[in-house]
Design an enzyme around this catalytic site. Structure first.
Site, PDB file in Angstrom:
ATOM      1  N   THR A 177      68.427  17.594  47.068  1.00 37.83           N
ATOM      2  CA  THR A 177      66.987  17.397  46.191  1.00 37.83           C
ATOM      3  C   THR A 177      67.900  17.154  44.919  1.00 37.83           C
ATOM      4  O   THR A 177      66.840  17.262  44.443  1.00 37.83           O
ATOM      5  CB  THR A 177      66.755  18.818  46.836  1.00 37.83           C
ATOM      6  OG1 THR A 177      67.381  20.546  45.902  1.00 37.83           O
ATOM      7  CG2 THR A 177      66.369  18.822  47.705  1.00 37.83           C
ATOM      8  N   GLY A 178      69.098  17.336  44.899  1.00 32.38           N
ATOM      9  CA  GLY A 178      69.613  17.194  43.331  1.00 32.38           C
ATOM     10  C   GLY A 178      69.804  15.676  42.950  1.00 32.38           C
ATOM     11  O   GLY A 178      69.479  14.592  44.268  1.00 32.38           O
ATOM     12  N   SER A 238      63.902  25.088  48.252  1.00 35.15           N
ATOM     13  CA  SER A 238      63.344  23.457  48.603  1.00 35.15           C
ATOM     14  C   SER A 238      62.770  23.346  50.407  1.00 35.15           C
ATOM     15  O   SER A 238      62.945  22.352  50.330  1.00 35.15           O
ATOM     16  CB  SER A 238      64.314  22.623  48.508  1.00 35.15           C
ATOM     17  OG  SER A 238      64.797  22.471  47.700  1.00 35.15           O
ATOM     18  N   CYS A 250      82.086  12.753  36.207  1.00 36.45           N
ATOM     19  CA  CYS A 250      82.663  11.887  35.870  1.00 36.45           C
ATOM     20  C   CYS A 250      82.918  10.188  35.278  1.00 36.45           C
ATOM     21  O   CYS A 250      83.000   9.711  35.289  1.00 36.45           O
ATOM     22  CB  CYS A 250      80.303  11.546  35.941  1.00 36.45           C
ATOM     23  SG  CYS A 250      80.317  13.128  34.407  1.00 36.45           S
ATOM     24  N   GLN A 302      78.153  10.875  26.474  1.00 35.84           N
ATOM     25  CA  GLN A 302      77.036  10.671  27.978  1.00 35.84           C
ATOM     26  C   GLN A 302      75.923  11.173  28.183  1.00 35.84           C
ATOM     27  O   GLN A 302      74.831  12.214  27.776  1.00 35.84           O
ATOM     28  CB  GLN A 302      77.981  12.411  28.394  1.00 35.84           C
ATOM     29  CG  GLN A 302      79.635  11.777  28.442  1.00 35.84           C
ATOM     30  CD  GLN A 302      80.621  13.158  29.419  1.00 35.84           C
ATOM     31  OE1 GLN A 302      81.450  13.716  29.032  1.00 35.84           O
ATOM     32  NE2 GLN A 302      79.865  14.134  30.053  1.00 35.84           N
ATOM     33  N   HIS A 326      76.772   6.622  31.378  1.00 36.59           N
ATOM     34  CA  HIS A 326      78.053   7.139  30.476  1.00 36.59           C
ATOM     35  C   HIS A 326      78.818   6.208  29.601  1.00 36.59           C
ATOM     36  O   HIS A 326      79.356   5.037  30.485  1.00 36.59           O
ATOM     37  CB  HIS A 326      78.865   8.163  31.376  1.00 36.59           C
ATOM     38  CG  HIS A 326      78.830   8.822  31.412  1.00 36.59           C
ATOM     39  ND1 HIS A 326      77.060   9.862  31.651  1.00 36.59           N
ATOM     40  CD2 HIS A 326      79.241  10.578  31.853  1.00 36.59           C
ATOM     41  CE1 HIS A 326      76.757  10.605  32.155  1.00 36.59           C
ATOM     42  NE2 HIS A 326      78.663  11.569  32.359  1.00 36.59           N
ATOM     43  N   ASN A 336      76.940   7.125  35.519  1.00 33.51           N
ATOM     44  CA  ASN A 336      77.604   8.567  35.682  1.00 33.51           C
ATOM     45  C   ASN A 336      77.370   9.270  37.178  1.00 33.51           C
ATOM     46  O   ASN A 336      77.841   9.926  37.883  1.00 33.51           O
ATOM     47  CB  ASN A 336      77.124   9.255  35.091  1.00 33.51           C
ATOM     48  CG  ASN A 336      76.121  10.054  34.330  1.00 33.51           C
ATOM     49  OD1 ASN A 336      75.878   8.555  34.011  1.00 33.51           O
ATOM     50  ND2 ASN A 336      75.381  10.832  34.706  1.00 33.51           N
TER      51      ASN A 336
HETATM   52  N1  LIG Z   1      81.261  13.894  39.964  1.00 34.77           N
HETATM   53  C1  LIG Z   1      80.707  14.460  39.316  1.00 34.77           C
HETATM   54  O1  LIG Z   1      81.003  13.356  38.369  1.00 34.77           O
HETATM   55  C2  LIG Z   1      79.402  14.960  38.933  1.00 34.77           C
HETATM   56  C3  LIG Z   1      78.402  14.200  37.937  1.00 34.77           C
HETATM   57  C4  LIG Z   1      76.975  14.627  38.149  1.00 34.77           C
HETATM   58  C5  LIG Z   1      77.088  16.477  38.750  1.00 34.77           C
HETATM   59  N2  LIG Z   1      78.054  17.090  39.336  1.00 34.77           N
HETATM   60  C6  LIG Z   1      78.360  17.725  40.218  1.00 34.77           C
HETATM   61  O2  LIG Z   1      77.417  17.735  40.814  1.00 34.77           O
HETATM   62  C7  LIG Z   1      76.669  18.375  40.983  1.00 34.77           C
HETATM   63  C8  LIG Z   1      74.866  18.528  41.451  1.00 34.77           C
HETATM   64  O3  LIG Z   1      74.391  18.303  40.031  1.00 34.77           O
HETATM   65  P1  LIG Z   1      73.104  17.381  39.513  1.00 34.77           P
HETATM   66  O4  LIG Z   1      73.461  16.879  38.698  1.00 34.77           O
HETATM   67  O5  LIG Z   1      72.841  16.935  40.839  1.00 34.77           O
HETATM   68  O6  LIG Z   1      72.289  18.866  39.750  1.00 34.77           O
HETATM   69  P2  LIG Z   1      71.071  19.032  40.000  1.00 34.77           P
HETATM   70  O7  LIG Z   1      69.752  18.197  39.964  1.00 34.77           O
HETATM   71  O8  LIG Z   1      70.567  19.941  39.143  1.00 34.77           O
HETATM   72  O9  LIG Z   1      70.292  19.197  41.583  1.00 34.77           O
HETATM   73  C9  LIG Z   1      71.308  20.883  41.950  1.00 34.77           C
HETATM   74  C10 LIG Z   1      71.322  21.068  43.406  1.00 34.77           C
HETATM   75  O10 LIG Z   1      72.136  22.033  44.082  1.00 34.77           O
HETATM   76  C11 LIG Z   1      70.563  22.712  44.870  1.00 34.77           C
HETATM   77  N3  LIG Z   1      71.377  24.228  44.661  1.00 34.77           N
HETATM   78  C12 LIG Z   1      71.340  24.668  43.935  1.00 34.77           C
HETATM   79  N4  LIG Z   1      71.646  25.838  43.970  1.00 34.77           N
HETATM   80  C13 LIG Z   1      71.783  25.784  45.202  1.00 34.77           C
HETATM   81  C14 LIG Z   1      72.313  26.915  46.484  1.00 34.77           C
HETATM   82  N5  LIG Z   1      72.459  28.485  45.623  1.00 34.77           N
HETATM   83  N6  LIG Z   1      72.010  26.988  47.719  1.00 34.77           N
HETATM   84  C15 LIG Z   1      71.915  25.624  48.256  1.00 34.77           C
HETATM   85  N7  LIG Z   1      71.825  24.607  47.463  1.00 34.77           N
HETATM   86  C16 LIG Z   1      71.391  25.642  45.704  1.00 34.77           C
HETATM   87  C17 LIG Z   1      69.696  22.464  44.429  1.00 34.77           C
HETATM   88  O11 LIG Z   1      68.359  22.461  45.382  1.00 34.77           O
HETATM   89  P3  LIG Z   1      67.490  23.159  45.070  1.00 34.77           P
HETATM   90  O12 LIG Z   1      66.584  21.659  44.847  1.00 34.77           O
HETATM   91  O13 LIG Z   1      66.451  23.827  46.118  1.00 34.77           O
HETATM   92  O14 LIG Z   1      66.995  24.470  43.792  1.00 34.77           O
HETATM   93  C18 LIG Z   1      70.246  21.101  43.807  1.00 34.77           C
HETATM   94  O15 LIG Z   1      69.658  19.941  45.190  1.00 34.77           O
HETATM   95  C19 LIG Z   1      76.782  20.139  40.108  1.00 34.77           C
HETATM   96  O16 LIG Z   1      78.455  20.695  40.684  1.00 34.77           O
HETATM   97  C20 LIG Z   1      77.918  18.991  39.176  1.00 34.77           C
HETATM   98  O17 LIG Z   1      78.970  19.937  38.453  1.00 34.77           O
HETATM   99  C21 LIG Z   1      78.724  16.136  39.609  1.00 34.77           C
END
Ligand SMILES: NC(=O)c1ccc[n+]([C@@H]2O[C@H](COP(=O)([O-])OP(=O)(O)OC[C@H]3O[C@@H](n4cnc5c(N)ncnc54)[C@H](OP(=O)(O)O)[C@@H]3O)[C@@H](O)[C@H]2O)c1
Length: 339
Positions: free
Chosen positions: A14-15, A43, A131, A158, A244, A317
């Site tokens: 959902t993120g 969710s 990213c 960013q 970014h 990104n």
């Molecule tokens: N590699 C990269 O470059 C890159 C880029 C951006 C982000 N990321 C990483 O990707 C991750 C998510 O980022 P995002 O930007 O998508 O964040 P986001 O939009 O805040 O989404 C977070 C997601 O994690 C879920 N979640 C949170 N706590 C949870 C739990 N305890 N159990 C199960 N699911 C849980 C949320 O579910 P709910 O909707 O149910 O809360 C949602 O689906 C982070 O680790 C971030 O550092 C990496």
């Protein structure tokens, strides 16, 4: 014999990143037989669409990975630290977007255009780099191969989508508040982000750098497999939704001309060269957003150092910086017969 189809789970579906992972799996026609969409208990009751089908979101639990062959994790470091080893133990290969395992020497850190040879399913977890690191190493790889790289000085600009869906909303609301002259509310960032910027991404460390800056430093050396590359990063959050941008200065080991670099980048996988200053053509986040390429331009000699080059690098990104790179890693596993 038909093509094998895989049982795939998306954790954090959902993120901002997870949602795009579902979309990218569909766009790139990854052979998904069955998809499991996992998120927090909050969710449960929500539905997401994959290939036109409405699929219920399930709560992430220990038994979520039974029978799953491939899991794309994007739910933050603590979820990955707890659940990635559980999934791997059950024989599921995890591609993890968080920073939890990136610097673990047993865990490969992969950008398919840069170090595909380092991929292995041995520990059961493969890390997707940060990213900002991904787009920089995609742009630098052809130059590294041709001339070596001794030093990198990078400043990033960013987008808020790198902080997730709540940060995208924070910018949207603050922009409205500024326009309507109402109170500006702040929850995610240390300062107002609308019409502002700040050099603060991740926590500050004892050495004066932030976590994000040290990720670029450490991950670059690991991906190139070169402990001698010196990196100095300054990471800045700017009021952009997607994409970014990076100002990158490098010092190569051998001399290389700007023309030779342009030729290499035109032929490089995953790179789009946009470098026509006379026509005011250079990469911008608004054009990079929604694409999977790393856009490179403003390539010029850096006169401040011998063998110096300066350039401007922009990518989406949450696509190349996260979801697309993760799906490309899954494709690499398929190509190599590792899954
Ligand atoms: N590699 C990269 O470059 C890159 C880029 C951006 C982000 N990321 C990483 O990707 C991750 C998510 O980022 P995002 O930007 O998508 O964040 P986001 O939009 O805040 O989404 C977070 C997601 O994690 C879920 N979640 C949170 N706590 C949870 C739990 N305890 N159990 C199960 N699911 C849980 C949320 O579910 P709910 O909707 O149910 O809360 C949602 O689906 C982070 O680790 C971030 O550092 C990496």
């Amino acid at each position: 014999m038909g093509i094998k189809a895989y049982r795939v789970a998306v954790v954090g579906a959902t993120g901002a990143v997870g949602n795009l992972m579902i979309q990218v799996l569909e766009e790139r026609a990854f052979p998904v037989g069955d998809i499991k969409l996992l998120a927090s208990a909050r969710s449960v009751g929500k539905f997401l669409t994959f290939r036109g089908e409405s699929i219920p979101v399930q709560e992430l639990k220990e038994d979520s990975f039974d029978g799953v062959q491939l899991a794309l994790f994007s739910a933050g470091g603590s979820v990955s630290r707890t659940f990635a080893p559980i999934a791997a133990k059950k024989g599921c290969i995890v591609i993890d977007n968080s920073s939890a395992f990136r610097m673990d020497p047993k865990v490969p850190l992969i950008v398919p255009e840069v170090n595909p040879g380092a991929v292995t399913v041995e520990p059961g977890i493969i890390a997707n780099p940060n990213c900002s690191t991904i787009q920089m190493v995609v742009a630098l790889k052809p130059i590294y191969d041709a001339a070596g790289i001794r030093r990198i000085v990078v400043t990033t600009f960013q987008a808020v989508s790198g902080t997730g869906k709540r940060a995208i909303e924070e910018l949207r609301h603050q922009v409205q508040s500024v326009i309507n002259a109402t109170e500006i509310k702040r929850e995610i960032y240390p300062y107002q982000i609308a019409f502002n910027c700040f050099p603060h991404i991740g926590a500050f460390l004892e050495n004066g750098f932030t976590e994000e800056e040290m990720k670029m430093d450490n991950e670059t050396r690991k991906i190139f497999g070169d402990p001698d590359i010196a990196v100095c990063a300054t990471t800045v959050r700017v009021p952009v939704y997607f994409g970014h941008s990076e100002s990158v200065n490098i010092e190569t080991r051998k001399p290389i001309t700007v023309e030779a670099v342009r030729k290499l980048l035109v032929a490089a996988p995953g790179v789009r060269l946009i470098d026509d200053p006379a026509g005011a053509r250079y990469p911008v986040p608004i054009e990079a957003a929604g694409t999977d390429d790393t856009h490179v331009g403003r390539i010029r000699r850096d006169p401040s150092v011998e063998n110096g080059l300066a350039m401007w690098v922009v990518a989406d990104n949450i696509r190349k910086g996260a979801a697309t790179n993760a799906v490309q890693i899954a494709e690499l596993l398929l190509e190599r017969g590792l899954v």
